[in-house]
Write a protein that holds these residues in place. Structure first.
Motif, PDB file in Angstrom:
ATOM      1  N   ALA A 536       0.647  -1.129   0.176  1.00  0.00           N
ATOM      2  CA  ALA A 536      -0.158  -0.092  -0.080  1.00  0.00           C
ATOM      3  C   ALA A 536       0.805   1.181  -0.001  1.00  0.00           C
ATOM      4  O   ALA A 536       0.480   2.153  -0.591  1.00  0.00           O
ATOM      5  CB  ALA A 536      -0.899  -0.048   1.109  1.00  0.00           C
ATOM      6  N   LEU A 537       1.910   1.331   0.749  1.00  0.00           N
ATOM      7  CA  LEU A 537       2.959   2.347   0.824  1.00  0.00           C
ATOM      8  C   LEU A 537       3.618   2.636  -0.581  1.00  0.00           C
ATOM      9  O   LEU A 537       3.565   3.712  -1.071  1.00  0.00           O
ATOM     10  CB  LEU A 537       3.833   2.425   1.728  1.00  0.00           C
ATOM     11  CG  LEU A 537       4.818   3.303   2.134  1.00  0.00           C
ATOM     12  CD1 LEU A 537       4.210   4.786   2.542  1.00  0.00           C
ATOM     13  CD2 LEU A 537       5.927   2.900   3.189  1.00  0.00           C
ATOM     14  N   GLN A 538       3.825   1.452  -1.323  1.00  0.00           N
ATOM     15  CA  GLN A 538       4.437   1.515  -2.599  1.00  0.00           C
ATOM     16  C   GLN A 538       3.539   2.217  -3.548  1.00  0.00           C
ATOM     17  O   GLN A 538       4.088   3.189  -4.292  1.00  0.00           O
ATOM     18  CB  GLN A 538       4.871   0.130  -3.028  1.00  0.00           C
ATOM     19  CG  GLN A 538       5.340   0.233  -4.464  1.00  0.00           C
ATOM     20  CD  GLN A 538       5.568  -1.352  -4.860  1.00  0.00           C
ATOM     21  OE1 GLN A 538       6.219  -2.122  -4.146  1.00  0.00           O
ATOM     22  NE2 GLN A 538       5.239  -1.773  -6.322  1.00  0.00           N
ATOM     23  N   ALA A 539       2.241   1.760  -3.552  1.00  0.00           N
ATOM     24  CA  ALA A 539       1.411   2.266  -4.547  1.00  0.00           C
ATOM     25  C   ALA A 539       1.004   3.816  -3.958  1.00  0.00           C
ATOM     26  O   ALA A 539       1.071   4.625  -5.101  1.00  0.00           O
ATOM     27  CB  ALA A 539      -0.077   1.425  -4.402  1.00  0.00           C
ATOM     28  N   LEU A 540       1.092   4.221  -2.875  1.00  0.00           N
ATOM     29  CA  LEU A 540       1.056   5.815  -2.605  1.00  0.00           C
ATOM     30  C   LEU A 540       2.078   6.357  -3.188  1.00  0.00           C
ATOM     31  O   LEU A 540       1.889   7.405  -3.735  1.00  0.00           O
ATOM     32  CB  LEU A 540       1.041   5.924  -1.149  1.00  0.00           C
ATOM     33  CG  LEU A 540       0.833   7.388  -0.591  1.00  0.00           C
ATOM     34  CD1 LEU A 540      -0.593   7.986  -0.899  1.00  0.00           C
ATOM     35  CD2 LEU A 540       0.883   7.366   0.897  1.00  0.00           C
ATOM     36  N   MET A 541       3.465   5.806  -3.032  1.00  0.00           N
ATOM     37  CA  MET A 541       4.486   6.576  -3.655  1.00  0.00           C
ATOM     38  C   MET A 541       4.123   6.702  -5.302  1.00  0.00           C
ATOM     39  O   MET A 541       4.656   7.606  -6.111  1.00  0.00           O
ATOM     40  CB  MET A 541       5.657   5.998  -3.370  1.00  0.00           C
ATOM     41  CG  MET A 541       6.042   5.801  -2.017  1.00  0.00           C
ATOM     42  SD  MET A 541       6.403   7.367  -1.193  1.00  0.00           S
ATOM     43  CE  MET A 541       4.829   7.769  -0.363  1.00  0.00           C
ATOM     44  N   VAL A 542       3.701   5.543  -5.846  1.00  0.00           N
ATOM     45  CA  VAL A 542       3.494   5.741  -7.257  1.00  0.00           C
ATOM     46  C   VAL A 542       2.311   6.748  -7.747  1.00  0.00           C
ATOM     47  O   VAL A 542       2.618   7.539  -8.817  1.00  0.00           O
ATOM     48  CB  VAL A 542       3.057   4.185  -7.826  1.00  0.00           C
ATOM     49  CG1 VAL A 542       2.530   4.396  -9.235  1.00  0.00           C
ATOM     50  CG2 VAL A 542       4.076   3.482  -7.720  1.00  0.00           C
ATOM     51  N   GLN A 543       1.215   6.735  -6.645  1.00  0.00           N
ATOM     52  CA  GLN A 543       0.427   7.738  -7.008  1.00  0.00           C
ATOM     53  C   GLN A 543       0.991   9.189  -7.016  1.00  0.00           C
ATOM     54  O   GLN A 543       0.365  10.245  -7.456  1.00  0.00           O
ATOM     55  CB  GLN A 543      -0.783   7.618  -5.999  1.00  0.00           C
ATOM     56  CG  GLN A 543      -1.863   8.625  -6.084  1.00  0.00           C
ATOM     57  CD  GLN A 543      -2.927   8.336  -5.012  1.00  0.00           C
ATOM     58  OE1 GLN A 543      -3.019   7.404  -4.344  1.00  0.00           O
ATOM     59  NE2 GLN A 543      -3.867   9.426  -4.849  1.00  0.00           N
ATOM     60  N   PRO A 547       8.093  10.728  -4.867  1.00  0.00           N
ATOM     61  CA  PRO A 547       9.015  11.902  -4.524  1.00  0.00           C
ATOM     62  C   PRO A 547      10.314  11.433  -3.930  1.00  0.00           C
ATOM     63  O   PRO A 547      10.403  10.383  -3.360  1.00  0.00           O
ATOM     64  CB  PRO A 547       7.930  12.493  -3.287  1.00  0.00           C
ATOM     65  CG  PRO A 547       6.743  11.804  -3.610  1.00  0.00           C
ATOM     66  CD  PRO A 547       6.872  10.807  -4.218  1.00  0.00           C
ATOM     67  N   ALA A 548      11.232  12.258  -4.081  1.00  0.00           N
ATOM     68  CA  ALA A 548      12.770  11.652  -3.660  1.00  0.00           C
ATOM     69  C   ALA A 548      12.895  11.505  -2.489  1.00  0.00           C
ATOM     70  O   ALA A 548      12.598  12.393  -1.463  1.00  0.00           O
ATOM     71  CB  ALA A 548      13.779  12.938  -4.268  1.00  0.00           C
ATOM     72  N   ASN A 549      13.275  10.458  -1.864  1.00  0.00           N
ATOM     73  CA  ASN A 549      13.857   9.847  -0.390  1.00  0.00           C
ATOM     74  C   ASN A 549      12.472  10.071   0.409  1.00  0.00           C
ATOM     75  O   ASN A 549      12.792   9.659   1.613  1.00  0.00           O
ATOM     76  CB  ASN A 549      14.425  11.162   0.024  1.00  0.00           C
ATOM     77  CG  ASN A 549      15.611  10.663   1.124  1.00  0.00           C
ATOM     78  OD1 ASN A 549      15.946   9.470   0.926  1.00  0.00           O
ATOM     79  ND2 ASN A 549      15.920  11.383   1.996  1.00  0.00           N
ATOM     80  N   LYS A 589      15.331   1.223  -5.839  1.00  0.00           N
ATOM     81  CA  LYS A 589      16.313   1.991  -6.089  1.00  0.00           C
ATOM     82  C   LYS A 589      16.496   3.303  -4.804  1.00  0.00           C
ATOM     83  O   LYS A 589      17.596   3.558  -4.331  1.00  0.00           O
ATOM     84  CB  LYS A 589      16.549   2.661  -7.475  1.00  0.00           C
ATOM     85  CG  LYS A 589      17.648   3.286  -7.742  1.00  0.00           C
ATOM     86  CD  LYS A 589      17.820   3.941  -8.987  1.00  0.00           C
ATOM     87  CE  LYS A 589      18.981   4.475  -9.553  1.00  0.00           C
ATOM     88  NZ  LYS A 589      19.182   5.090 -10.981  1.00  0.00           N
ATOM     89  N   SER A 590      15.250   3.706  -4.458  1.00  0.00           N
ATOM     90  CA  SER A 590      15.149   4.723  -3.573  1.00  0.00           C
ATOM     91  C   SER A 590      15.322   4.402  -2.210  1.00  0.00           C
ATOM     92  O   SER A 590      15.906   5.111  -1.145  1.00  0.00           O
ATOM     93  CB  SER A 590      13.849   5.687  -3.639  1.00  0.00           C
ATOM     94  OG  SER A 590      12.849   4.754  -3.075  1.00  0.00           O
TER      95      SER A 590
END
Length: 608
Positions: A536-543, A547-549, A589-590
């Motif tokens: 769920a956290l990964q999907a939020l980052m994609v949405q 954002p960097a870091n 990678k991040s």
């Protein structure tokens, strides 16, 4: 209409506004008492010639009054000699004035009066400016100057007498000291002293023509300066400084006046301002108590208006919630005794409390729990809540009221005595909508991820504590739904979104994650649930377009708060689930540095 003029009289009496405003208000009141007929008619603009003529007429009128006053005074104090003395001699008056007798039939030459006025005006130079003949009040000024001249003459006469006595004393002293020396020298001294006195008198008489103007001006300036000093020494009290806090008795009297005025004219804005101006936040429970007491036995409209006023005081921040609950609980503690005289007291209290559930007021859960504290031991909490819910349904649907009850995590068994059957009580009181039917429960079991996310996000945005969120989940979701991946993902997404600080660059609010850690730990029961949370956290980052870091900061915080364990992180790193590959490469990678640090820390612990 009368209430507006009453307000104007109140403003004038309180003297809180400027003098100019008070006088303008007083003019309006006087005009109304005079049946709206002005004291003076509207005067249009005048020409210069008209102004000159008016000024001359006023001067002549004043001079006539002065002359008539002098004649009448002389006639009344003429004595045995009659009103006129023989011949053309002048007759001294009691106050030192010399007046020339004028017969009543003798005409007055007004041109001479105007010339006299001009001579007096021209004679005043120096510190007092000359008065123009265009001044409509020049006659008053002439009269004032005449009085000043009279005072000046009295002062000068008293000074001459004192000078003569002083010089006589000094002369007598010299005479006594030289008495033994030579009698001839004594005669010379007396003659020289006489000559000296006569010369000083002549010099004083020569200067007297120029001195009075300067003396009058200086006396007037000294008077003006004295008045200014007195005015500066006693400044008017300031209007704006904060007044000291009122005592409980004073606040009770003031509260009663504000409530009565509000219920009479129903001016919400004025009432809010009056309560704020009392400047006694710590004693506002007295205002709440008085408001409830004074309206309990009034009309339904009065109770509704009072409830709306208290709601607005809460909404605007003037009335703290603690003060509201304190004042309300003082009434609730004696409500059972008051029921003897007021049989419908629970309905009346409900009418006063229900407006608090409007937007901007109190949440239902908090309000019901607070007002029930003094009533649960008496077994009356359920009665009051039923009345409140019944009134609430008059302004909204039963379905919405039931949703509010369930979202607040309220249960009837918490408010009713143990020996009362909840289902029977609910049925008798017609509040079955608080329980919901089977179809409602079935529909909730099939809540979509969007709907579930919306409900959880609303609770978190309202800054609900963890216990309130637990209560809502328990009241609205069954065990099967709370164990589903959909619920875990929705909960993780809502909490992580609320912890993002939207700045450049994005940052994570660690305190928010720390506050919700126990909530996450309760439902992330095993490694599989933790993995779903990371998805769920990964999907939020994609949405959010990676954002960097930001993902690295989330991983650090979740690991430090022991929300997600090392095994779940490693499992997410090595996961090849095709459904979770979107954005996985960028995410890995991040967080490369995070996993490097995690392995190094694990090696160090193994070596030690």
């Amino acid at each position: 209409m009368d209430q507006y003029f009453n307000q104007m009289e109140k403003i004038i009496k309180e003297r809180k506004t400027t003098s100019r405003i008070r006088f303008m208000l007083q003019d309006v009141l006087d005009l109304r008492r005079n049946n709206w007929v002005p004291r003076r008619g509207d005067q249009g603009p005048k020409t210069i010639d008209q102004i000159h003529k008016d000024a001359e007429l006023e001067e002549h009128r004043e001079q006539m009054k002065v002359q008539q006053a002098l004649i009448s005074k002389k006639e009344s104090s003429g004595g045995s000699g009659g009103p006129h003395s023989p011949g053309r001699g002048v007759s001294p008056q009691d106050e030192g004035w010399n007046t020339v007798p004028i017969s009543k039939n003798r005409p007055i030459d007004t041109s001479r009066l105007s010339k006299i006025t001009k001579v007096r005006e021209g004679g005043y130079s120096g510190s007092r400016p000359a008065t123009s003949t265009l001044n409509r009040f020049s006659a008053l000024h002439i009269h004032t100057v005449s009085v000043d001249r009279y005072i000046l003459q009295l002062n000068s006469l008293s000074r001459e007498r004192s000078d003569r006595f002083d010089r006589s004393d000094r002369g007598s002293d010299r005479f006594e000291r030289r008495d033994d020396r030579d009698r001839n020298q004594l005669q010379v001294t007396k003659r020289s002293f006489s000559r000296e006195k006569e010369e000083r008198s002549r010099e004083r008489e020569q200067r007297s023509s120029a001195d009075p103007v300067r003396r009058v001006a200086s006396m007037t300036e000294e008077r003006d300066r004295g008045m200014k000093r007195e005015t500066a020494a006693t400044p008017p009290p300031p209007q704006t400084p904060t007044t000291p806090a009122l005592t409980e008795e004073e606040l009770e009297k003031k509260s009663t006046a504000i409530i009565e005025e509000y219920l009479h004219i129903n001016d919400m804005k004025e009432a809010l301002q009056c309560v704020q101006e009392m400047n006694s936040t710590q004693l506002l429970f007295v205002f709440v108590r008085n408001g409830l007491e004074s309206t309990l036995e009034r009309s339904t409209i009065a109770r509704e208006h009072m409830g709306l006023l208290l709601h607005q005081l809460i909404k605007t921040g003037i009335l703290p919630k603690e003060q509201y609950y304190k004042g309300l609980q003082e009434i609730l503690e004696v409500a059972e005794d008051m029921a003897i005289d007021i049989p419908h007291i629970w309905l009346y209290l409900a009418e006063l409390i229900t407006p608090m559930l409007h937007e901007g007021g109190h949440p239902m859960g908090e309000l019901f729990r607070e007002i029930s504290k003094p009533l649960i031991p008496l077994g009356k909490a359920g009665v009051l809540l039923v009345h409140i819910l019944t009134l609430l349904c008059k302004g909204m649907s039963h379905k919405k009221a039931g949703t509010m009850w369930r979202e607040a995590g309220l249960r009837w068994k918490d408010f009713l005595p143990e020996d009362i059957d909840v289902n029977k009580f609910v049925t008798e009181k017609n509040v079955e909508f608080t329980l919901g039917d089977e179809s409602e429960k079935d529909r909730k079991k099939e809540l979509s991820a969007t709907e579930l996310t919306r409900q959880l996000d609303r609770l978190i945005q309202d800054k609900a504590d963890n216990q309130r969120i637990f209560d809502w989940i328990e009241a609205n979701l069954d065990e099967q739904q709370t164990s589903s991946n959909m619920f875990v993902r929705a909960l993780m997404t809502c909490i992580c979104q609320s912890a993002i600080i939207c700045e450049t660059p994005y940052r994570v609010d660690g305190e928010q994650i720390k506050q919700r850690a126990k909530l996450l730990q309760k439902y992330l029961k095993d490694e599989q649930k933790e993995l779903q949370a990371l998805y769920a956290l990964q999907a939020l980052m994609v949405q959010m377009e990676q954002p960097a870091n930001l993902l690295r900061m989330f991983f650090d915080t979740l690991y430090d708060e022991d929300v997600i364990k090392e095994e779940a992180f490693y499992k997410w790193e090595s996961s090849k689930d095709p459904a979770e590959q979107q954005g996985k490469g960028v995410a890995l990678k991040s967080v490369t540095a995070f996993f490097t640090w995690l392995r190094e820390a694990e090696d160090e612990s193994d070596n030690s």
